[in-house]
Scaffold this motif. Structure first.
Motif, PDB file in Angstrom:
ATOM      1  N   GLU A   1       0.847  -1.188   0.000  1.00  0.00           N
ATOM      2  CA  GLU A   1       0.000   0.000   0.000  1.00  0.00           C
ATOM      3  C   GLU A   1       0.881   1.236   0.000  1.00  0.00           C
ATOM      4  OE1 GLU A   1      -1.507   1.136   4.302  1.00  0.00           O
ATOM      5  OE2 GLU A   1      -1.783  -1.010   3.990  1.00  0.00           O
ATOM      6  N   PHE A   2       0.275   2.366  -0.280  1.00  0.00           N
ATOM      7  CA  PHE A   2       0.940   3.659  -0.273  1.00  0.00           C
ATOM      8  C   PHE A   2       0.299   4.518   0.806  1.00  0.00           C
ATOM      9  CE2 PHE A   2       1.029   1.986  -4.556  1.00  0.00           C
ATOM     10  CZ  PHE A   2       2.308   2.245  -4.999  1.00  0.00           C
ATOM     11  N   TYR A   3       1.001   5.548   1.203  1.00  0.00           N
ATOM     12  CA  TYR A   3       0.451   6.600   2.056  1.00  0.00           C
ATOM     13  C   TYR A   3       0.498   7.873   1.235  1.00  0.00           C
ATOM     14  CZ  TYR A   3       1.442   3.224   5.714  1.00  0.00           C
ATOM     15  OH  TYR A   3       1.484   2.091   6.470  1.00  0.00           O
ATOM     16  N   ALA A   4      -0.436   8.765   1.460  1.00  0.00           N
ATOM     17  CA  ALA A   4      -0.455  10.000   0.675  1.00  0.00           C
ATOM     18  C   ALA A   4      -0.939  11.171   1.520  1.00  0.00           C
ATOM     19  CB  ALA A   4      -1.365   9.838  -0.544  1.00  0.00           C
ATOM     20  N   PHE A   5      -0.440  12.334   1.179  1.00  0.00           N
ATOM     21  CA  PHE A   5      -0.967  13.588   1.671  1.00  0.00           C
ATOM     22  C   PHE A   5      -1.578  14.304   0.478  1.00  0.00           C
ATOM     23  CE2 PHE A   5       2.692  13.314   4.760  1.00  0.00           C
ATOM     24  CZ  PHE A   5       1.922  13.137   5.902  1.00  0.00           C
ATOM     25  N   LEU A   6      -2.788  14.788   0.614  1.00  0.00           N
ATOM     26  CA  LEU A   6      -3.398  15.681  -0.370  1.00  0.00           C
ATOM     27  C   LEU A   6      -3.610  16.997   0.355  1.00  0.00           C
ATOM     28  CD1 LEU A   6      -4.778  12.634  -1.026  1.00  0.00           C
ATOM     29  CD2 LEU A   6      -5.355  14.004  -3.013  1.00  0.00           C
ATOM     30  N   TYR A   7      -3.231  18.096  -0.285  1.00  0.00           N
ATOM     31  CA  TYR A   7      -3.282  19.377   0.420  1.00  0.00           C
ATOM     32  C   TYR A   7      -3.494  20.537  -0.535  1.00  0.00           C
ATOM     33  CZ  TYR A   7       1.626  19.641  -1.047  1.00  0.00           C
ATOM     34  OH  TYR A   7       2.775  19.664  -1.797  1.00  0.00           O
ATOM     35  N   ARG A   8      -4.025  21.611   0.029  1.00  0.00           N
ATOM     36  CA  ARG A   8      -4.214  22.864  -0.708  1.00  0.00           C
ATOM     37  C   ARG A   8      -2.927  23.682  -0.594  1.00  0.00           C
ATOM     38  NH1 ARG A   8     -10.072  24.467  -0.870  1.00  0.00           N
ATOM     39  NH2 ARG A   8     -11.196  22.822   0.186  1.00  0.00           N
ATOM     40  N   PRO A   9      -2.216  23.899  -1.690  1.00  0.00           N
ATOM     41  CA  PRO A   9      -0.938  24.608  -1.602  1.00  0.00           C
ATOM     42  C   PRO A   9      -1.071  26.085  -1.231  1.00  0.00           C
ATOM     43  CG  PRO A   9      -1.478  24.147  -3.887  1.00  0.00           C
ATOM     44  CD  PRO A   9      -2.499  23.449  -3.053  1.00  0.00           C
ATOM     45  N   ASP A  10      -2.285  26.640  -1.292  1.00  0.00           N
ATOM     46  CA  ASP A  10      -2.455  28.024  -0.847  1.00  0.00           C
ATOM     47  C   ASP A  10      -2.504  28.120   0.676  1.00  0.00           C
ATOM     48  OD1 ASP A  10      -4.936  26.749  -0.657  1.00  0.00           O
ATOM     49  OD2 ASP A  10      -6.073  28.521  -1.260  1.00  0.00           O
ATOM     50  N   THR A  11      -2.652  26.973   1.359  1.00  0.00           N
ATOM     51  CA  THR A  11      -2.707  26.940   2.820  1.00  0.00           C
ATOM     52  C   THR A  11      -1.554  26.146   3.422  1.00  0.00           C
ATOM     53  OG1 THR A  11      -5.123  26.984   2.671  1.00  0.00           O
ATOM     54  CG2 THR A  11      -4.182  26.349   4.785  1.00  0.00           C
ATOM     55  N   ILE A  12      -1.178  25.050   2.773  1.00  0.00           N
ATOM     56  CA  ILE A  12      -0.161  24.121   3.281  1.00  0.00           C
ATOM     57  C   ILE A  12       0.998  24.075   2.289  1.00  0.00           C
ATOM     58  CG2 ILE A  12       0.324  21.719   3.896  1.00  0.00           C
ATOM     59  CD1 ILE A  12      -1.728  22.982   5.764  1.00  0.00           C
ATOM     60  N   THR A  13       2.215  24.090   2.809  1.00  0.00           N
ATOM     61  CA  THR A  13       3.405  23.958   1.970  1.00  0.00           C
ATOM     62  C   THR A  13       4.256  22.806   2.474  1.00  0.00           C
ATOM     63  OG1 THR A  13       3.465  26.325   1.556  1.00  0.00           O
ATOM     64  CG2 THR A  13       5.487  25.108   1.125  1.00  0.00           C
ATOM     65  N   TRP A  14       4.568  21.883   1.592  1.00  0.00           N
ATOM     66  CA  TRP A  14       5.503  20.825   1.948  1.00  0.00           C
ATOM     67  C   TRP A  14       6.880  21.459   1.986  1.00  0.00           C
ATOM     68  CZ3 TRP A  14       8.904  17.923  -1.621  1.00  0.00           C
ATOM     69  CH2 TRP A  14       9.614  16.920  -0.949  1.00  0.00           C
ATOM     70  N   VAL A  15       7.559  21.325   3.125  1.00  0.00           N
ATOM     71  CA  VAL A  15       8.871  21.945   3.296  1.00  0.00           C
ATOM     72  C   VAL A  15       9.954  20.964   2.906  1.00  0.00           C
ATOM     73  CG1 VAL A  15      10.466  22.969   4.962  1.00  0.00           C
ATOM     74  CG2 VAL A  15       8.029  23.499   5.091  1.00  0.00           C
ATOM     75  N   ASP A  16       9.994  19.812   3.537  1.00  0.00           N
ATOM     76  CA  ASP A  16      10.995  18.788   3.239  1.00  0.00           C
ATOM     77  C   ASP A  16      10.709  17.568   4.083  1.00  0.00           C
ATOM     78  OD1 ASP A  16      11.926  19.220   5.845  1.00  0.00           O
ATOM     79  OD2 ASP A  16      13.692  20.309   5.222  1.00  0.00           O
TER      80      ASP A  16
END
Length: 132
Positions: free
Chosen positions: A93-108
């Motif tokens: 299986e996989f894990y995933a994050f789905l997010y709104r980039p205007d509110t959340i930013t993946w940093v690292d």
């Protein structure tokens, strides 16, 4: 006692900045298998959040299909960050994050273990990232 109370308050001070983001964790059983899951209905529920962590993602393509369904439902841009396949034997299986980039930013820092957890660090801003 008062000193510890003040230290506790100081630690909580940055938290109000995060209060604008609505975050959810959803174990969508076997998402991506041919099991009758309606992505439009899933997107209807998921659209209420700014960041959605999803477990039991059963195909590499399905988070991107859910992203498209979220964009169609909300009219807003969404991004996906997905792990590599994880599991033992033939069950992967996989894990995933789905997010709104205007509110959340993946940093690292996306790390996945042989089993849970999958985690990433987020912040404010508008960087666009698609895959880990």
């Amino acid at each position: 006692m008062v000193q510890w109370f003040l230290i506790g308050l100081a630690c909580l001070a940055p938290l109000p900045a995060l209060s604008d983001a609505v975050i959810a964790n959803w174990d969508i059983e076997h998402l991506g298998w041919n099991n009758g899951k309606d992505l439009a209905a899933v997107a209807e529920v998921a659209s209420r959040f700014d960041l959605l962590a999803v477990q039991e993602v059963m195909s590499e393509e399905i988070p991107y299909a859910l992203e498209a369904a979220l964009e169609a439902r909300t009219g807003a841009e969404w991004d996906t960050l997905q792990s590599h396949a994880v599991g033992r034997g033939s069950y992967k299986e996989f894990y995933a994050f789905l997010y709104r980039p205007d509110t959340i930013t993946w940093v690292d820092g996306a790390v996945v273990f042989a089993r849970k957890p999958f985690s990433a660090r987020s912040g404010c801003g508008s960087a666009r990232t698609r895959r880990a």
